[in-house]
Design a protein around this motif. Structure first.
Motif, short mmCIF file in Angstrom:
data_model
loop_
_atom_site.label_atom_id
_atom_site.label_comp_id
_atom_site.label_asym_id
_atom_site.label_seq_id
_atom_site.Cartn_x
_atom_site.Cartn_y
_atom_site.Cartn_z
N GLU B 18 53.49 -29.16 -0.18
CA GLU B 18 52.17 -29.12 0.42
C GLU B 18 51.61 -28.35 -0.12
O GLU B 18 50.28 -28.00 0.20
CB GLU B 18 52.27 -28.75 2.09
CG GLU B 18 53.45 -30.01 2.54
CD GLU B 18 53.70 -29.45 4.16
OE1 GLU B 18 52.75 -28.87 4.89
OE2 GLU B 18 54.78 -29.53 4.56
N GLY B 19 52.04 -27.52 -0.98
CA GLY B 19 51.01 -26.22 -1.56
C GLY B 19 51.22 -24.98 -0.89
O GLY B 19 51.59 -25.03 0.31
N MET B 20 50.43 -24.07 -1.45
CA MET B 20 50.29 -23.03 -0.49
C MET B 20 49.77 -23.06 0.86
O MET B 20 50.06 -22.18 1.94
CB MET B 20 49.32 -21.82 -1.12
CG MET B 20 49.95 -21.14 -2.36
SD MET B 20 51.66 -20.44 -2.06
CE MET B 20 50.99 -18.76 -1.33
N ARG B 21 49.00 -24.11 1.16
CA ARG B 21 48.30 -24.29 2.11
C ARG B 21 49.25 -24.92 3.41
O ARG B 21 48.98 -24.74 4.71
CB ARG B 21 46.95 -25.08 2.30
CG ARG B 21 47.28 -26.68 1.95
CD ARG B 21 45.79 -27.13 1.45
NE ARG B 21 46.06 -28.43 0.98
CZ ARG B 21 45.74 -29.64 1.70
NH1 ARG B 21 44.70 -29.39 2.83
NH2 ARG B 21 45.81 -30.81 1.46
N GLY B 22 50.47 -25.46 2.98
CA GLY B 22 51.37 -25.86 3.89
C GLY B 22 52.23 -24.71 4.37
O GLY B 22 53.11 -24.69 5.21
N VAL B 100 55.09 -23.85 -10.79
CA VAL B 100 53.90 -24.15 -10.11
C VAL B 100 53.59 -23.31 -8.82
O VAL B 100 52.38 -22.67 -8.68
CB VAL B 100 53.57 -25.57 -9.74
CG1 VAL B 100 52.24 -25.88 -8.69
CG2 VAL B 100 53.42 -26.44 -10.71
N ALA B 101 54.52 -23.09 -8.12
CA ALA B 101 54.50 -22.15 -6.86
C ALA B 101 54.44 -20.73 -7.22
O ALA B 101 53.54 -20.05 -6.69
CB ALA B 101 55.96 -22.35 -6.11
N LEU B 102 54.93 -20.42 -8.36
CA LEU B 102 54.94 -18.83 -9.04
C LEU B 102 53.24 -18.70 -9.38
O LEU B 102 52.67 -17.75 -8.85
CB LEU B 102 55.64 -18.94 -9.99
CG LEU B 102 55.26 -17.46 -10.91
CD1 LEU B 102 55.85 -16.28 -9.91
CD2 LEU B 102 56.42 -17.58 -12.12
#
Lengths: 199, 199
Positions: B18-22, B100-102
């Motif tokens: 969900e990306g950082m927004r999740g 990508v999360a990093l």
């Protein structure tokens, strides 16, 4: 300025303050001071909204035509190559939120593959324009070398914007000059020609 | 595996999907299948949570000690330099969501400066470890050259992960080899020594 551009700039301001997770149609309405539903009328889906923001971003990060004409007329020296790279980094540092938003959107494309084709076209168009500019400027270098510099300068800009002290990139003009010297002007070891976008 | 690590891995899985927004404490609870409030007990603030995720990320992206010992014992040739860069990119491509999360976390630090000191320490520690590894491996190159390769390979990994077709980086092993040739092995034009992390 058209309503579309006003909304796009409002969307970029939302991302600058809250990141991608703050980006909703309602948030753009609020930020632009327009009636609820306005942004949805212009950009139906989240994808449409993000594409419009990205196009606007690119426009705002690209120099004016007059500046490009002036730049292309300078002497095609090594110092001119370095100056172009320094100006590129300076533009990013002058509008850090825009540049960060561009990368946030690119990372979002990993989870939303429907964004990829249009983002690919935008980035590819910018790259082709850079190669054409190099040719007009009579500077040495091939499309492949523009690609390598793109990779390295993108890496540099991201370090400078996100964690400037981690790799000690504070003296970034010297780093940009060094990259030009090594990638464009150094005598190579074994080199491999790559890619089909050639000048 | 400790409860902390289970929660950190659950947080990384949330970001991947969900990306950082999740990323919320509740979402991590749900993902880990633990009672509501568990993640808040371990990581009180969003900052604490993000720091724990980043430490976990780094651990998962770093080769095992045994692999590093084996790698450092290889012949210190140009091909070994290239192989190290190719293995680095392969690790990123094998765990794209982690990488990508990093970068999403790093971009979040621009808006949350309280994240910067600890992220800077993590990235700097990784960089110092790379320079020390180079020294142990008897490969040519200075800390400055490791820095330049870091910038360029980071740029390459980001292109590959987000928009692989835009700059035509599909033949990335050849690009990685070319960067090693130009940055470590080419005969330079004018070069400038930089930085105080030296081997």
């Amino acid at each position: 300025m058209s309503r579309r551009l006003v909304l796009a700039d409002a969307g970029l301001a939302v991302i600058a303050e809250e990141g991608m997770r703050g980006l909703t149609h309602r948030a753009v309405d609020r930020r632009a001071g327009v009636p609820p539903g306005t942004t949805s009328n212009y950009f139906r889906t989240r994808r449409d909204l993000i594409v419009a923001l990205t196009e606007r971003l690119y426009r705002r990060l690209t120099p004016e035509d007059a500046a490009l004409v002036e730049a292309a007329a300078r002497e095609p020296t090594r110092d001119q190559w370095v100056r172009l790279m320094v100006e590129l980094v300076e533009r990013a540092l002058a509008q850090p939120a825009l540049h960060v938003a561009l990368w946030e959107i690119r990372l979002e494309a990993v989870r939303r593959p429907e964004l990829m084709p249009v983002l690919t076209e935008l980035v590819r168009g910018g790259f082709r324009a850079d190669v054409a500019f190099l040719h007009r400027s009579r500077l040495p270098g091939t499309a492949h070398e523009v690609r390598l510099l793109h990779l390295a300068i993108n890496g540099l800009i991201l370090e400078l914007l996100t964690l400037p002290d981690a790799l000690e990139v504070g003296d970034w003009p010297a780093i940009a000059a060094d990259l030009v010297d090594r990638i464009v002007y150094a005598t190579p070891g074994a080199r491999v020609p790559l890619g089909d976008i050639e000048r």
